[in-house]
Design an enzyme around this catalytic site. Structure first.
Site, PDB file in Angstrom:
ATOM      1  N   HIS A  21       0.837  -1.203   0.000  1.00 21.47           N
ATOM      2  CA  HIS A  21       0.000   0.000   0.000  1.00 21.47           C
ATOM      3  C   HIS A  21       0.876   1.259   0.000  1.00 21.47           C
ATOM      4  O   HIS A  21       0.697   2.162  -0.832  1.00 21.47           O
ATOM      5  CB  HIS A  21      -0.915  -0.007   1.227  1.00 21.47           C
ATOM      6  CG  HIS A  21      -1.832   1.171   1.309  1.00 21.47           C
ATOM      7  ND1 HIS A  21      -3.113   1.152   0.810  1.00 21.47           N
ATOM      8  CD2 HIS A  21      -1.653   2.415   1.826  1.00 21.47           C
ATOM      9  CE1 HIS A  21      -3.685   2.331   1.008  1.00 21.47           C
ATOM     10  NE2 HIS A  21      -2.818   3.121   1.631  1.00 21.47           N
ATOM     11  N   GLU A  22       1.822   1.307   0.933  1.00 21.07           N
ATOM     12  CA  GLU A  22       2.685   2.485   1.029  1.00 21.07           C
ATOM     13  C   GLU A  22       3.623   2.599  -0.172  1.00 21.07           C
ATOM     14  O   GLU A  22       3.991   3.705  -0.574  1.00 21.07           O
ATOM     15  CB  GLU A  22       3.486   2.448   2.338  1.00 21.07           C
ATOM     16  CG  GLU A  22       2.638   2.440   3.607  1.00 21.07           C
ATOM     17  CD  GLU A  22       1.681   3.626   3.693  1.00 21.07           C
ATOM     18  OE1 GLU A  22       1.974   4.681   3.097  1.00 21.07           O
ATOM     19  OE2 GLU A  22       0.633   3.496   4.351  1.00 21.07           O
ATOM     20  N   HIS A  25       1.894   4.695  -2.803  1.00 16.41           N
ATOM     21  CA  HIS A  25       2.029   6.129  -2.553  1.00 16.41           C
ATOM     22  C   HIS A  25       3.454   6.609  -2.882  1.00 16.41           C
ATOM     23  O   HIS A  25       3.646   7.618  -3.559  1.00 16.41           O
ATOM     24  CB  HIS A  25       1.746   6.444  -1.074  1.00 16.41           C
ATOM     25  CG  HIS A  25       0.338   6.184  -0.649  1.00 16.41           C
ATOM     26  ND1 HIS A  25      -0.759   6.582  -1.384  1.00 16.41           N
ATOM     27  CD2 HIS A  25      -0.167   5.593   0.471  1.00 16.41           C
ATOM     28  CE1 HIS A  25      -1.871   6.239  -0.755  1.00 16.41           C
ATOM     29  NE2 HIS A  25      -1.533   5.637   0.375  1.00 16.41           N
TER      30      HIS A  25
END
Length: 339
Positions: A21-22, A25
């Site tokens: 997920h990170e 980003h």
């Protein structure tokens, strides 16, 4: 031993989901030229730290959550490489990339599982359920379904969709049996266990990367639809508390999956990853969906919302989310000790 295995498996699953997920980003932030101060997995004091260029990479002691700290994301910054100086489209891309990576991860995990364990379902029949509509009209194992009501069937998921949307009306099936095309008319019946229509057949499976990819995509799509349906029931107050689990409940499920082998863990991780992706896209303050909503509002308004006001909204949202998590965790603990 079981507790240790559960703990290690849970750390692996949560760590993988948060990292991916990170990473979404982080990757897009770097791609559009945003200055990233830190890429962190976990919360609390640092266990490990590595600095490369302008970015600190760290693993923290609490194996929950993670973050990408970008210049100017939550504070006013005049740096030309700050988050706030990028276009609305670029900022939306950075925020959306996190949940998107969760969906991509789920598809990849399903591909691994389908290809190595389950195989991908085909339109060829492996088993006909006794006393089912299919058996009654003479459909047999090894038959291959070519079309339904003159609609060519692409794959198993397409067949399931055609059967379910029939709403119980008779279906004209074209089958291939021993290199000969035959016709059958069958009337689906409802499956009371999941309220879907069925004719009583089980698909044959085969190991095929193409079929595994297609099946993984369809599986992900189906779970997304089910999740959205759940949130709809939640808004209508039709969902039951047993359908909601928190960290303790998830760890319990991970422990159960770990006893059944790696591929069960990967399958469960894919399910959790989809849930994480959907939840993060909800327009709830402090989540990615809310940040995207603020950016869309900025796009139509022509100027950003006051950063202090937005930060306050996210802070209140985070507090409410933490309170909700405590309540759900308490429920999970009661359920765990009562079972």
């Amino acid at each position: 031993m079981f507790i240790l295995r559960t703990a290690l498996t849970a750390i692996f699953v949560f760590g993988l989901l948060v990292f991916i997920h990170e990473l979404g980003h982080f990757s897009i932030a770097k791609a559009v030229g945003i200055k990233v101060h830190e890429f962190a997995i976990g919360m609390g004091p640092k266990l490990f730290r590595y600095k490369k260029g302008e970015t600190d990479y760290s693993i923290r002691i609490l194996p929950i959550g993670g973050y990408v700290k970008m210049e100017g994301e939550d504070e006013v910054s005049n740096d030309l490489r700050s988050f706030s100086k990028k276009t609305v489209g670029e900022r939306i891309a950075v925020i959306f990339a996190g949940p998107l990576m969760n969906f991509i991860l789920a598809i990849l995990l399903f591909v691994i599982t389908f290809y190595n364990v389950m195989g991908a379902p085909t339109t060829r029949i492996q088993q006909v359920i006794e006393n089912s509509p299919a058996e009654i009209v003479g459909i047999q194992p090894k038959d291959e379904i070519l079309s339904v009501n003159n609609v060519t069937i692409r794959d198993w998921e397409h067949l399931v969709e055609e059967i379910n949307t029939s709403q119980g009306e008779e279906l004209q099936l074209e089958l291939m049996r021993d290199n000969e095309k035959i016709q059958k008319v069958v009337k689906p019946e409802i499956d009371e266990s999941n309220n879907r229509f069925m004719i009583g057949i089980v698909p044959a499976t085969e190991k095929s990367l193409t079929l595994a990819l297609r099946g993984s995509y369809e599986q992900t799509r189906m779970i997304v639809v089910e999740m959205l349906g759940f949130f709809g029931r939640l808004l209508r107050r039709q969902a039951i508390s047993a359908e909601v689990v928190g960290p303790v409940g998830i760890i319990t499920l991970v422990g159960q999956a770990s006893r059944d082998g790696l591929y069960n863990v990967l399958y469960l991780a894919a399910l959790i990853s989809i849930n994480l992706g959907i939840i993060n896209l909800l327009p709830i303050p402090a989540l990615d969906g809310s940040r995207i909503l603020f950016l869309i509002f900025e796009l139509f308004r022509g100027k950003p919302v006051d950063p202090d006001k937005e930060a306050f909204v996210h802070m209140v949202g985070l507090a409410l989310l933490m309170l909700l998590m405590i309540i759900i965790t308490y429920k999970d603990i009661l359920t765990f000790f009562s079972s």
